[in-house]
Design a protein around this motif. Structure first.
Motif, PDB file in Angstrom:
ATOM      1  N   GLN A 176     -18.865-122.788  43.593  1.00  0.00           N
ATOM      2  CA  GLN A 176     -19.031-121.348  43.808  1.00  0.00           C
ATOM      3  C   GLN A 176     -18.640-120.959  45.234  1.00  0.00           C
ATOM      4  O   GLN A 176     -17.994-119.933  45.451  1.00  0.00           O
ATOM      5  N   ARG A 177     -19.029-121.781  46.203  1.00  0.00           N
ATOM      6  CA  ARG A 177     -18.689-121.520  47.606  1.00  0.00           C
ATOM      7  C   ARG A 177     -17.170-121.533  47.770  1.00  0.00           C
ATOM      8  O   ARG A 177     -16.596-120.657  48.415  1.00  0.00           O
ATOM      9  N   SER A 179     -14.935-120.984  45.442  1.00  0.00           N
ATOM     10  CA  SER A 179     -14.377-119.827  44.729  1.00  0.00           C
ATOM     11  C   SER A 179     -14.476-118.569  45.574  1.00  0.00           C
ATOM     12  O   SER A 179     -13.544-117.769  45.629  1.00  0.00           O
ATOM     13  N   LYS A 180     -15.612-118.387  46.261  1.00  0.00           N
ATOM     14  CA  LYS A 180     -15.784-117.223  47.130  1.00  0.00           C
ATOM     15  C   LYS A 180     -14.824-117.280  48.315  1.00  0.00           C
ATOM     16  O   LYS A 180     -14.256-116.266  48.712  1.00  0.00           O
ATOM     17  N   ASP A 183     -11.349-116.417  47.087  1.00  0.00           N
ATOM     18  CA  ASP A 183     -11.200-114.991  46.778  1.00  0.00           C
ATOM     19  C   ASP A 183     -11.346-114.102  48.014  1.00  0.00           C
ATOM     20  O   ASP A 183     -11.266-112.892  47.930  1.00  0.00           O
ATOM     21  N   LYS A 185     -14.056-113.643  49.857  1.00  0.00           N
ATOM     22  CA  LYS A 185     -15.335-112.932  49.934  1.00  0.00           C
ATOM     23  C   LYS A 185     -16.225-113.437  51.059  1.00  0.00           C
ATOM     24  O   LYS A 185     -17.219-112.822  51.372  1.00  0.00           O
TER      25      LYS A 185
END
Length: 187
Positions: A176-177, A179-180, A183, A185
């Motif tokens: 998740q980290r 992926s952020k 992206d 974010k």
């Protein structure tokens, strides 16, 4: 063709052909298992040989309470971990040997994307602490049951389940980290 039990008894009685059959039946398992923990090809060969020497020396102690392959996997695990401790060797990333979908009906671009994703996932698994990585690999990649993992690692059932839970959580958090970050974010 002799049964596994007959082979074991014959090998204990000194029948080298029987022991060769035991080696042949379990060699892929041992090499696969050792290579998940140890990086260097020469070290993998040495540790694999050590595993079968230990199997030969201790075969008379096998009590038929589990499958022979589980007992041998336990020896491979212990021998590999002891090798790491003794030589302070870094553990390599896990490579997924499963051949998903066999590449059928996929374009070269799809295959490259899938390979990159798989490599990234294996890299992330390789970054987990040794025990988390080991339990995760035994359960999800090698498809061992909790009971088999307990026997192989000699860890209590609660610890195996806890390590598996923590490994999944840490892997999920890392993905998740990433992926952020990917992206944009996270700064």
């Amino acid at each position: 063709m002799r049964s596994e039990k007959e082979l074991i008894i014959a090998a204990i009685d000194g029948d080298l052909d029987a022991f060769k059959q035991i080696i042949s039946a379990n060699e892929r398992l041992v090499v696969h298992f050792v290579s998940r923990i140890i990086t260097d090809e020469n070290d993998i060969k040495d540790v694999t040989q050590d595993v079968f020497i230990k199997v030969f020396k201790n075969l008379k102690r096998f009590n038929f309470q589990s499958k022979l392959s589980t007992w041998i996997a336990q020896i491979a695990y212990t021998t590999s971990i002891n090798y790491l401790k003794k030589n302070k060797v870094y553990v390599r990333e896990i490579e997924n040997s499963a051949n998903e979908n066999g590449g059928l009906e996929m374009t070269p671009e799809d295959l490259l994307i899938k390979k990159n994703e798989k490599d990234f996932l294996m890299e992330q698994i390789g970054r987990l602490p040794t025990m988390y990585r080991t339990v995760l690999t035994l359960f999800h990649i090698n498809e061992h049951s909790y009971d088999e993992i307990e026997k192989i690692t000699q860890l209590p059932a609660g610890t195996v389940k806890s390590y598996l839970f923590r490994a999944r959580k840490q892997l999920k958090d890392n993905l998740q980290r990433y992926s952020k970050l990917k992206d944009g974010k996270i700064n």
